[in-house]
Design an enzyme around this catalytic site. Structure first.
Site, PDB file in Angstrom:
ATOM      1  N   GLY A  30       0.813  -1.223   0.000  1.00  0.00           N
ATOM      2  CA  GLY A  30       0.000   0.000   0.000  1.00  0.00           C
ATOM      3  C   GLY A  30       0.842   1.265   0.000  1.00  0.00           C
ATOM      4  N   GLY A  31       2.133   1.088   0.293  1.00  0.00           N
ATOM      5  CA  GLY A  31       3.052   2.227   0.199  1.00  0.00           C
ATOM      6  C   GLY A  31       2.836   3.270   1.286  1.00  0.00           C
TER       7      GLY A  31
ATOM      8  CB  ALA B 237      -0.440  18.820   1.647  1.00  0.00           C
TER       9      ALA B 237
ATOM     10  CB  ALA C 204       6.484  19.246   6.551  1.00  0.00           C
TER      11      ALA C 204
ATOM     12  N   GLY D 181       8.888  18.807   1.603  1.00  0.00           N
ATOM     13  CA  GLY D 181       8.757  18.117   0.322  1.00  0.00           C
ATOM     14  C   GLY D 181       9.458  16.773   0.331  1.00  0.00           C
ATOM     15  CB  VAL D 182       8.855  13.808  -1.264  1.00  0.00           C
ATOM     16  CG1 VAL D 182       7.909  13.655  -0.085  1.00  0.00           C
ATOM     17  CG2 VAL D 182       8.092  14.245  -2.503  1.00  0.00           C
TER      18      VAL D 182
ATOM     19  CG  ASP E 151       5.007  10.359  -4.828  1.00  0.00           C
ATOM     20  OD1 ASP E 151       4.016  10.707  -5.498  1.00  0.00           O
ATOM     21  OD2 ASP E 151       5.007  10.326  -3.584  1.00  0.00           O
TER      22      ASP E 151
ATOM     23  CG  HIS F 229     -32.358  24.253  -0.578  1.00  0.00           C
ATOM     24  ND1 HIS F 229     -31.406  25.206  -0.251  1.00  0.00           N
ATOM     25  CD2 HIS F 229     -33.379  24.389   0.301  1.00  0.00           C
ATOM     26  CE1 HIS F 229     -31.845  25.902   0.782  1.00  0.00           C
ATOM     27  NE2 HIS F 229     -33.025  25.426   1.137  1.00  0.00           N
TER      28      HIS F 229
HETATM   29  P1  NAD Z   1       5.159  20.334  -0.363  1.00  0.00           P
HETATM   30  O1  NAD Z   1       6.079  20.420  -1.489  1.00  0.00           O
HETATM   31  O2  NAD Z   1       3.693  20.262  -0.610  1.00  0.00           O
HETATM   32  O3  NAD Z   1       5.383  21.555   0.623  1.00  0.00           O
HETATM   33  C1  NAD Z   1       6.644  21.867   1.132  1.00  0.00           C
HETATM   34  C2  NAD Z   1       6.622  23.288   1.663  1.00  0.00           C
HETATM   35  O4  NAD Z   1       7.871  23.547   2.282  1.00  0.00           O
HETATM   36  C3  NAD Z   1       6.432  24.329   0.584  1.00  0.00           C
HETATM   37  O5  NAD Z   1       5.459  25.229   1.017  1.00  0.00           O
HETATM   38  C4  NAD Z   1       7.812  24.978   0.488  1.00  0.00           C
HETATM   39  O6  NAD Z   1       7.762  26.325   0.094  1.00  0.00           O
HETATM   40  C5  NAD Z   1       8.313  24.832   1.912  1.00  0.00           C
HETATM   41  N1  NAD Z   1       9.775  24.844   2.056  1.00  0.00           N
HETATM   42  C6  NAD Z   1      10.691  24.251   1.254  1.00  0.00           C
HETATM   43  N2  NAD Z   1      11.944  24.467   1.748  1.00  0.00           N
HETATM   44  C7  NAD Z   1      11.780  25.183   2.885  1.00  0.00           C
HETATM   45  C8  NAD Z   1      12.693  25.704   3.853  1.00  0.00           C
HETATM   46  N3  NAD Z   1      13.995  25.484   3.745  1.00  0.00           N
HETATM   47  N4  NAD Z   1      12.202  26.408   4.884  1.00  0.00           N
HETATM   48  C9  NAD Z   1      10.867  26.613   5.003  1.00  0.00           C
HETATM   49  N5  NAD Z   1       9.972  26.143   4.128  1.00  0.00           N
HETATM   50  C10 NAD Z   1      10.422  25.426   3.081  1.00  0.00           C
HETATM   51  O7  NAD Z   1       5.647  19.065   0.478  1.00  0.00           O
HETATM   52  P2  NAD Z   1       5.042  18.326   1.753  1.00  0.00           P
HETATM   53  O8  NAD Z   1       3.973  19.118   2.428  1.00  0.00           O
HETATM   54  O9  NAD Z   1       6.235  17.891   2.529  1.00  0.00           O
HETATM   55  O10 NAD Z   1       4.347  17.074   1.109  1.00  0.00           O
HETATM   56  C11 NAD Z   1       5.104  16.141   0.344  1.00  0.00           C
HETATM   57  C12 NAD Z   1       4.306  15.624  -0.828  1.00  0.00           C
HETATM   58  O11 NAD Z   1       3.193  14.876  -0.386  1.00  0.00           O
HETATM   59  C13 NAD Z   1       3.764  16.753  -1.660  1.00  0.00           C
HETATM   60  O12 NAD Z   1       3.908  16.451  -3.021  1.00  0.00           O
HETATM   61  C14 NAD Z   1       2.329  16.818  -1.282  1.00  0.00           C
HETATM   62  O13 NAD Z   1       1.490  17.293  -2.304  1.00  0.00           O
HETATM   63  C15 NAD Z   1       1.999  15.385  -0.915  1.00  0.00           C
HETATM   64  N6  NAD Z   1       0.982  15.358   0.099  1.00  0.00           N
HETATM   65  C16 NAD Z   1      -0.291  15.548  -0.236  1.00  0.00           C
HETATM   66  C17 NAD Z   1      -1.254  15.574   0.739  1.00  0.00           C
HETATM   67  C18 NAD Z   1      -2.651  15.799   0.381  1.00  0.00           C
HETATM   68  O14 NAD Z   1      -2.996  15.760  -0.795  1.00  0.00           O
HETATM   69  N7  NAD Z   1      -3.516  16.045   1.352  1.00  0.00           N
HETATM   70  C19 NAD Z   1      -0.949  15.437   2.070  1.00  0.00           C
HETATM   71  C20 NAD Z   1       0.370  15.257   2.378  1.00  0.00           C
HETATM   72  C21 NAD Z   1       1.317  15.229   1.383  1.00  0.00           C
END
Ligand code: NAD
Length: 466
Positions: free
Chosen positions: A39-40, A184, A270, A272-273, A312, A445
């Site tokens: 399921g990852g 997110a 948080a 990014g990835v 991803d 409604h």
């Molecule tokens: P993201 O890329 O969505 O957000 C990362 C945030 O960190 C951005 O706003 C960026 O500007 C900020 N950032 C980057 N470097 C920074 C720094 N040095 N200092 C401060 N801020 C910094 O990544 P995420 O929230 O880690 O999520 C990872 C992935 O998982 C994303 O692709 C996301 O869309 C996905 N995800 C989706 C959901 C959802 O759909 N509900 C939920 C969780 C994660």
């Protein structure tokens, strides 16, 4: 043991498992190699367990506001261990569900770490690195996903400086948590931990939280978060993070250039990835990457014939539903169908804090930058009868049309159930519907969804309740 399959899939997240099942449904022999839980990340350590925790956070907030609804609840309390346990049970159930679907569709699950030997051969090792078996396949799909990245020089130690994985299973609610990154993940955990009483501070490098969202929508969330007393440093740079005496000092430079030390029990990274491409033999067979992300063509074939990559590991948008759409396209293409290209202009993006955020298509800024002249419609939930009845009046719907063609370019919702309400606008953007296509569609409604049609009417000055 050696075996041969029509298709071998590396990774069983929402990209990999969907590809495996789809190919099996087309009558192919399929194996899926998975090193961890089936399921990852999404099912086990991402989308699903966070939604379980958010449900608890929502309930806890409601319980604390029970008097507004006429209930007298004296001293409600929670057991955080049980809350986390419930989220783990939900994740476990879904993972078992994928195991069941594999069995039902006769997909062979091979537990272990897969690595290319050549473009048709994968060697699978166990946790200790011992080779278990070698598998060959006519086609191979790489769906190995991505993992949290960190700021260079700052190590996620998993105790004080944590990733989303640790944040899902903390023993207790920390007194204080600093969250670096307001995408997110950052925003969802800010909402979860603030709801349970932690002191939460967000540090975001860009000028707004949820930087991919429409500015007006992000402002609504900012307002709501300020009300919750979540501290936010926007446009701030993280300089370093030090751990000492059971505390983390996150040193930042705020947007005015002032150095601030944020002391907390935990700091959540948080930002990014990064793609999971290491040690899987990509170099051996010559698969090209672009700053780590696997390069693919529009049918998800890599630089090596017969080897595909989805989800991803090929880069943004890193979303489960995108991975699944890519999986189906890739499999149908491999087996001679003629699938439509994945429409990246109509991908819903959803964030499940309260108020929820959901969007599709262009933001106002992006539509303007792209040279469109715009007609914009808005409707605020506070003017919607159902919203008032259920006590969820925060937020709005915003829709964006092109003036010349009257085609809808984007839809943005912030508020209760935004992540459910967005589907209608996804259809509209995907099918490039016009105001005339949309304006007479009847909405029940009372329903929150009436706000969507009211916003559409408002774009053309035809709204009744504005
Ligand atoms: P993201 O890329 O969505 O957000 C990362 C945030 O960190 C951005 O706003 C960026 O500007 C900020 N950032 C980057 N470097 C920074 C720094 N040095 N200092 C401060 N801020 C910094 O990544 P995420 O929230 O880690 O999520 C990872 C992935 O998982 C994303 O692709 C996301 O869309 C996905 N995800 C989706 C959901 C959802 O759909 N509900 C939920 C969780 C994660």
């Amino acid at each position: 043991m050696n075996s041969h399959y029509d298709l071998l899939v590396l990774g069983s997240g929402p990209g990999g498992y969907v590809a495996a099942i789809k190919a099996a449904q087309l009558g192919k022999s399929v194996a899926c190699v998975e090193k961890s839980e089936v399921g990852g990340i999404c099912l086990n350590w991402g989308c699903i367990p966070t939604k379980a925790l958010i449900k608890n956070a929502d309930m806890w907030r409601s319980l604390n506001e029970a008097d507004k609804f006429g209930f007298n609840l004296e001293n409600p309390s929670f057991d955080f261990g049980k809350i986390v346990q419930r989220s783990r049970e939900v994740a476990g159930k879904l993972s078992k569900g994928i195991n069941f679907l594999f069995k039902k569709n006769k997909v062979t699950l091979i537990s272990g770490f897969g690595k290319f030997i050549d473009k048709n051969t994968i060697e699978v090792s166990d946790n200790e690195g011992n080779i278990k078996e070698t598998v060959t396949a006519d086609s191979i799909i790489i769906a190995t996903g991505a993992r949290p990245r960190s700021i260079p020089g700052i190590e996620i130690d998993r105790k004080y400086i944590i990733s989303s994985k640790e944040a899902l299973v903390l023993d207790d609610v920390p007194d204080s948590i600093v969250i670096i990154g307001a995408g997110a993940i950052g925003v969802e955990f800010a909402y979860i931990y603030k709801s349970f009483g932690a002191e939460v501070t967000i540090v975001e490098a860009l000028p707004q939280i949820l930087p991919n969202e429409d500015e007006e929508i992000a402002k609504e969330v900012t307002r709501a978060f300020k009300k919750l007393k979540i501290k936010m440093y926007i446009g701030a740079k993280v300089q370093k993070v030090n751990v000492a005496n059971n505390l983390v000092d996150t040193v930042i430079e705020d947007k005015k250039g002032k150095e601030i030390i944020l002391s907390s029990q935990k700091t959540l990274m948080a930002i990014g990835v990064q793609p999971n491409i290491e040690n899987i033999g990509l170099e051996k067979i010559g698969i090209e990457t672009n700053v780590g992300w696997i390069k693919v063509n529009k049918n998800y074939e890599t630089s090596i014939n017969g080897v595909y990559a989805i989800g991803d590991v090929i880069g943004a948008p890193c979303l489960a539903h995108v991975a699944s759409a890519e999986a189906i396209h890739a499999v149908e293409k491999i087996y001679g169908h003629n699938p439509a290209l994945v429409n990246y202009n109509a991908v819903p993006g959803c964030t499940y804090c309260q108020p929820q955020v959901a969007s599709v298509g262009l933001t106002e800024a992006k539509a303007t930058d792209a040279g469109h002249e715009l007609k914009i419609g808005k409707f605020y939930f506070r003017a919607n009868g159902k919203s008032l009845a259920i006590g969820e009046i925060t937020g709005m719907v915003k829709v964006i049309f092109d003036t010349k063609t009257n085609i809808i370019l984007g839809g943005h919702i912030v508020g209760s159930e935004a992540t459910e309400l967005i589907s209608e606008l996804v259809t509209a953007v995907d099918k490039q519907m016009t105001f005339d296509d949309l304006k007479n569609i009847i909405h029940a409604h009372p329903s929150l969804a009436e706000s969507v049609i009211e916003a559409i009417h408002d774009a053309y000055n035809e709204a009744i309740h504005v």
